[in-house]
Scaffold this active site. Sequence first.
Site, mmCIF file in Angstrom:
data_model
loop_
_atom_site.group_PDB
_atom_site.id
_atom_site.type_symbol
_atom_site.label_atom_id
_atom_site.label_comp_id
_atom_site.label_asym_id
_atom_site.label_seq_id
_atom_site.Cartn_x
_atom_site.Cartn_y
_atom_site.Cartn_z
ATOM 1 N N ASP A 181 -1.417 6.437 6.414
ATOM 2 C CA ASP A 181 -2.538 5.578 6.036
ATOM 3 C C ASP A 181 -2.689 4.545 7.147
ATOM 4 O O ASP A 181 -1.808 3.714 7.351
ATOM 5 C CB ASP A 181 -2.203 4.901 4.693
ATOM 6 C CG ASP A 181 -3.219 3.843 4.269
ATOM 7 O OD1 ASP A 181 -4.192 3.601 5.006
ATOM 8 O OD2 ASP A 181 -3.025 3.264 3.173
ATOM 9 N N LYS B 283 -11.935 -1.835 6.359
ATOM 10 C CA LYS B 283 -11.107 -2.811 7.049
ATOM 11 C C LYS B 283 -11.587 -2.974 8.487
ATOM 12 O O LYS B 283 -11.825 -4.078 8.932
ATOM 13 C CB LYS B 283 -9.638 -2.388 7.020
ATOM 14 C CG LYS B 283 -9.111 -2.040 5.630
ATOM 15 C CD LYS B 283 -9.028 -3.242 4.702
ATOM 16 C CE LYS B 283 -9.020 -2.887 3.236
ATOM 17 N NZ LYS B 283 -7.856 -2.185 2.740
ATOM 18 N N TRP C 268 0.807 -1.225 0.000
ATOM 19 C CA TRP C 268 0.000 0.000 0.000
ATOM 20 C C TRP C 268 0.830 1.261 0.000
ATOM 21 O O TRP C 268 0.472 2.257 -0.648
ATOM 22 C CB TRP C 268 -1.012 -0.018 1.153
ATOM 23 C CG TRP C 268 -2.051 -1.070 0.919
ATOM 24 C CD1 TRP C 268 -2.248 -2.202 1.657
ATOM 25 C CD2 TRP C 268 -3.016 -1.123 -0.158
ATOM 26 N NE1 TRP C 268 -3.279 -2.939 1.113
ATOM 27 C CE2 TRP C 268 -3.765 -2.311 0.021
ATOM 28 C CE3 TRP C 268 -3.316 -0.292 -1.224
ATOM 29 C CZ2 TRP C 268 -4.789 -2.678 -0.848
ATOM 30 C CZ3 TRP C 268 -4.337 -0.653 -2.094
ATOM 31 C CH2 TRP C 268 -5.060 -1.832 -1.891
HETATM 32 C C1 LIG Z 1 -7.366 -1.600 1.447
HETATM 33 C C2 LIG Z 1 -6.315 -0.588 1.639
HETATM 34 C C3 LIG Z 1 -6.186 0.534 0.789
HETATM 35 C C4 LIG Z 1 -7.014 0.708 -0.473
HETATM 36 O O1 LIG Z 1 -8.315 0.949 -0.218
HETATM 37 P P1 LIG Z 1 -9.403 1.034 -1.396
HETATM 38 O O2 LIG Z 1 -10.569 1.571 -0.647
HETATM 39 O O3 LIG Z 1 -9.604 -0.341 -1.924
HETATM 40 O O4 LIG Z 1 -8.903 1.980 -2.410
HETATM 41 C C5 LIG Z 1 -5.219 1.456 1.072
HETATM 42 N N1 LIG Z 1 -4.416 1.329 2.139
HETATM 43 C C6 LIG Z 1 -4.499 0.265 2.974
HETATM 44 C C7 LIG Z 1 -3.581 0.168 4.127
HETATM 45 C C8 LIG Z 1 -5.455 -0.712 2.761
HETATM 46 O O5 LIG Z 1 -5.528 -1.769 3.592
#
Ligand SMILES: *Cc1c(COP(=O)(O)O)cnc(C)c1O
Length: 359
Positions: free
Chosen positions: A171, A195, A101
């Site tokens: 993030d 998540k 990511w």
């Molecule tokens: C799932 C995820 C993303 C991407 O998210 P989307 O909503 O599918 O674009 C980005 N960063 C992390 C850490 C993730 O687990």
Amino acid sequence: MSRVFNFSAGPAVLPEEVLRTAQAEMLEYGKSGMSVMEMSHRSKDFEEILFTAEKNLRTLMNIPENYKVLFLQGGGCTQFAMIPMNLMRHKSADYIVTGQWSKKAAQEAKIFGQVNIIASSEDRNYSYVPDMESVKVTPESDYVYICQNETVHGTTIRTLPDTNGKPLVADVSSMFLSEPVDVKNYGVIWGGVQKNVGPAGVTIVIIRDDLITDDVLPFTPTMMKYKTHADNNSLYNTPPCYNIYVCGLVFKWLLKLGGTEAIHKLNKEKASLLYDYLDGSRIFHGTVDKKDRSLMNVPFVTGSKELDAEFVAEAEKAGLRNIKGHRSVGGMRASLYNAMPIEGVKALVDFMADFERRH
Ligand SMILES: *Cc1c(COP(=O)(O)O)cnc(C)c1O
């Protein structure tokens, strides 16, 4: 009805209590005569839902007054562009790449300017976190970016890098509300909710006031400016109303449980169950350096593709779902988000022990 133990990395398990409340309120929310899905986003009822969700999130994360909370759309991947569009004023930014990511975020940022990879763990397939104390920030960079919990590779950054006064952008999609954080340490702390917090379709961005300006890169569309959403309390256009409502239910559930400290204790207990078993197992092995292991996403392998596949297939049949690892790591991955009950982790470990006896 028979609900399984769902170890998916995302969209992921939600608290059963939250689903039941949503079910009970499906046809009529309060005295409104309609479902939240059918309401105007300008209605009193929805304004109250949004206001309460933000208030409870502020309580849960102890968010200081000088930070705005934005409920946005476009998923995590949209933030990979929004962040540089809004913050890369001098066309340079530092990225720490610890997994899939943060790598994707760095690649997207290259569209907008100079990306400096100031630390990376690519040499060992992102199975550890580089030493944050030796990280050197680039003098001309606009911000320092991390993905604090790498969902695919199963690592967590425990010591934040010293950014030399530059905003730290993190993030935290796959660890949102899983443990206490000090928001003051971040310029922007953000996550997609699917998540650990709610149904796919909402991205929560918590951003310090001074970073919200009109001084964005040329050609930044209105919808991609943080200022647009901050000035309009996330109601510039129609927000994902129903998904925000479910996030709000999750916040209430978490507050009732005792907040992030209480859930952190439980999360540590759940993760220890699995990691302790892995450390003593003859056939299963964790793939991440011990000090950098995530409490949320636990990748593990047997070392044999055939055995991995056999395990995944048998686990599915036993009601332990979505345990197959990401293709870039292989093997298995168990995601142990807030809503995964400890009984689920016990069932997984018991099943693994039984599988081990038979092989
Ligand atoms: C799932 C995820 C993303 C991407 O998210 P989307 O909503 O599918 O674009 C980005 N960063 C992390 C850490 C993730 O687990």
